[in-house]
Design an enzyme around this catalytic site. Structure first.
Site, PDB file in Angstrom:
ATOM      1  N   TYR A 220      57.545  45.009  41.943  1.00  0.00           N
ATOM      2  CA  TYR A 220      56.974  46.208  42.830  1.00  0.00           C
ATOM      3  C   TYR A 220      56.751  45.762  44.343  1.00  0.00           C
ATOM      4  CZ  TYR A 220      56.606  49.210  38.859  1.00  0.00           C
ATOM      5  OH  TYR A 220      56.932  50.043  38.029  1.00  0.00           O
ATOM      6  N   GLU A 262      53.145  50.407  32.160  1.00  0.00           N
ATOM      7  CA  GLU A 262      54.182  49.722  31.783  1.00  0.00           C
ATOM      8  C   GLU A 262      53.614  48.403  31.025  1.00  0.00           C
ATOM      9  OE1 GLU A 262      56.641  49.109  35.212  1.00  0.00           O
ATOM     10  OE2 GLU A 262      56.959  51.381  35.420  1.00  0.00           O
TER      11      GLU A 262
HETATM   12  C1  HEM Z   1      56.029  52.852  42.741  1.00  0.00           C
HETATM   13  C2  HEM Z   1      57.231  52.495  42.956  1.00  0.00           C
HETATM   14  C3  HEM Z   1      58.384  53.156  42.086  1.00  0.00           C
HETATM   15  C4  HEM Z   1      58.570  54.508  41.644  1.00  0.00           C
HETATM   16  C5  HEM Z   1      57.687  55.722  42.390  1.00  0.00           C
HETATM   17  C6  HEM Z   1      59.730  54.407  40.918  1.00  0.00           C
HETATM   18  C7  HEM Z   1      60.409  55.803  40.696  1.00  0.00           C
HETATM   19  C8  HEM Z   1      61.412  55.973  39.747  1.00  0.00           C
HETATM   20  C9  HEM Z   1      62.133  57.187  39.302  1.00  0.00           C
HETATM   21  C10 HEM Z   1      61.467  58.546  39.726  1.00  0.00           C
HETATM   22  C11 HEM Z   1      63.031  56.887  38.447  1.00  0.00           C
HETATM   23  C12 HEM Z   1      63.942  57.733  37.682  1.00  0.00           C
HETATM   24  C13 HEM Z   1      63.446  57.939  36.176  1.00  0.00           C
HETATM   25  C14 HEM Z   1      64.091  58.954  35.302  1.00  0.00           C
HETATM   26  O1  HEM Z   1      65.534  58.602  35.283  1.00  0.00           O
HETATM   27  O2  HEM Z   1      63.469  59.754  34.974  1.00  0.00           O
HETATM   28  C15 HEM Z   1      62.998  55.215  38.440  1.00  0.00           C
HETATM   29  C16 HEM Z   1      63.891  54.565  37.641  1.00  0.00           C
HETATM   30  C17 HEM Z   1      64.112  53.110  37.908  1.00  0.00           C
HETATM   31  N1  HEM Z   1      63.510  52.377  38.538  1.00  0.00           N
HETATM   32 FE1  HEM Z   1      61.705  52.930  39.517  1.00  0.00          FE
HETATM   33  N2  HEM Z   1      60.101  53.455  40.823  1.00  0.00           N
HETATM   34  C18 HEM Z   1      59.390  52.482  41.375  1.00  0.00           C
HETATM   35  C19 HEM Z   1      59.271  51.227  41.269  1.00  0.00           C
HETATM   36  C20 HEM Z   1      60.403  50.367  40.648  1.00  0.00           C
HETATM   37  C21 HEM Z   1      60.830  49.098  40.766  1.00  0.00           C
HETATM   38  C22 HEM Z   1      59.356  48.054  41.477  1.00  0.00           C
HETATM   39  C23 HEM Z   1      61.775  48.749  40.285  1.00  0.00           C
HETATM   40  C24 HEM Z   1      62.419  47.285  40.093  1.00  0.00           C
HETATM   41  C25 HEM Z   1      63.380  46.863  40.407  1.00  0.00           C
HETATM   42  C26 HEM Z   1      62.533  49.954  39.747  1.00  0.00           C
HETATM   43  C27 HEM Z   1      63.567  50.295  39.117  1.00  0.00           C
HETATM   44  C28 HEM Z   1      64.028  51.277  38.299  1.00  0.00           C
HETATM   45  C29 HEM Z   1      65.153  51.366  37.641  1.00  0.00           C
HETATM   46  C30 HEM Z   1      66.042  50.235  37.312  1.00  0.00           C
HETATM   47  C31 HEM Z   1      65.337  52.623  37.185  1.00  0.00           C
HETATM   48  C32 HEM Z   1      66.509  53.256  36.454  1.00  0.00           C
HETATM   49  C33 HEM Z   1      67.669  53.669  37.311  1.00  0.00           C
HETATM   50  C34 HEM Z   1      68.761  53.813  36.987  1.00  0.00           C
HETATM   51  O3  HEM Z   1      69.103  54.266  35.743  1.00  0.00           O
HETATM   52  O4  HEM Z   1      69.725  53.732  37.848  1.00  0.00           O
HETATM   53  N3  HEM Z   1      61.515  50.975  39.991  1.00  0.00           N
HETATM   54  N4  HEM Z   1      62.211  54.963  39.147  1.00  0.00           N
END
Ligand code: HEM
Length: 273
Positions: A220, A262
């Site tokens: 994060y 999570e």
């Molecule tokens: C407060 C911080 C964060 C927010 C607001 C956020 C938001 C999101 C959103 C909106 C999605 C798409 C979900 C969907 O497909 O329905 C997502 C996917 C994802 N997030 Fe985050 N995220 C955050 C932090 C993180 C962190 C720390 C990581 C670590 C590296 C991360 C890695 C990912 C990954 C790997 C996906 C899947 C995307 C893909 O399929 O390519 N996120 N996140």
């Protein structure tokens, strides 16, 4: 890397708190030839009691747990490094480790202990009214430049921390769907920062996606650093010191919301510590 835990008792063999439960721990101790053998003795929604048996020489690298933890040593010797301090483990030693305290462990001789994990309920972080007002006031500009900001965020992150790339679907980056989803999430947060209940469904969906992608609490700060830098790069003069301070605080609160959600999803998909 944490040493692999070679075995866990299945759910059926784990006692439930509805029944009284007695065990003779000495009879349950069983050392693998190398690594760790662990058994969950008892668990409920708030606590988990497990027997850990480490073969001599086994190391568990430094990590943290979001729950309070207690180690009660039954037999053997080892070393626990807790927040940088070495503690000698020997029969009868009892160590309390507060939630999130970094710790590492090494078994010198075959080592058996009971690990008790108990839910830690931190006082909910209060977001100051000033931060709420500032973050809400940035909502329109975030709506306008949202995708530019998140595209820049991923650009910075993949350049500075290329190791995280493997967790992402890079085609969703190239066609802009992932930056668009993140921009929507950030905008929704800005508009509902004073009513996080309204974000529950969104948080739940994202948290499940994160667990699928093996997102970890320690990642994060990486996203936070890159998102804040991207806000600065795109908003330029509008990213005043006040705005950046408010978003730094707001991001930490949102990160905590995700980390806690999570954590619970990870718990329900695994029986092991
Ligand atoms: C407060 C911080 C964060 C927010 C607001 C956020 C938001 C999101 C959103 C909106 C999605 C798409 C979900 C969907 O497909 O329905 C997502 C996917 C994802 N997030 Fe985050 N995220 C955050 C932090 C993180 C962190 C720390 C990581 C670590 C590296 C991360 C890695 C990912 C990954 C790997 C996906 C899947 C995307 C893909 O399929 O390519 N996120 N996140």
């Amino acid at each position: 890397m944490n040493t692999a835990i070679t075995s866990c008792l299945s759910k059926a063999e784990t006692a439930t708190p509805k029944n009284s439960f007695t065990a003779t721990l000495q009879d349950l101790i069983e050392y693998p030839t190398s690594g760790i053998f662990s058994k969950v003795l008892l668990k409920d929604n708030n606590s988990q009691y497990s027997l850990f048996c480490l073969a001599a020489g086994t190391k568990i690298d430094e990590h943290t747990s979001p729950r309070n933890a207690v180690i009660t040593v039954l037999e053997g010797t080892g070393n626990l490094n807790l927040e940088g301090k070495d503690i000698a483990l020997a029969p009868g030693v009892f160590v309390f480790m507060p939630a999130n305290a970094p710790h590492a462990l090494q078994a010198k001789a075959n080592l058996a202990f009971v690990l008790t994990l108990s839910e830690h309920s931190p006082a909910k972080r209060e977001i100051s009214q000033q931060t709420i007002d500032i973050v809400k006031s940035t909502a329109p500009i975030l709506k306008q430049h949202g995708q530019k900001i998140t595209t820049r965020m991923y650009e910075i992150m993949f350049r500075k921390y290329p190791e995280v790339k493997a967790q992402f679907d890079m085609s969703a980056q190239a066609n802009g769907t992932q930056p668009a989803k993140l921009a929507t999430a950030v905008y929704s947060y800005a508009t509902h920062i004073d009513n996080l209940e309204a974000l529950k469904v969104m948080v739940d969906k994202i948290a499940h996606r994160h667990v699928q992608a093996h997102v970890l609490p320690e990642q994060y700060p990486i996203v936070g650093e890159c998102l804040l830098q991207a806000i600065k790069d795109v908003l330029r003069n509008a990213a005043t010191e006040e705005v950046m301070t408010a978003w730094t605080e707001a991001y930490q609160v949102l990160a905590e919301v995700f980390i806690n959600r999570e954590y619970h999803i990870y718990q329900t998909t695994s029986d092991c510590h």
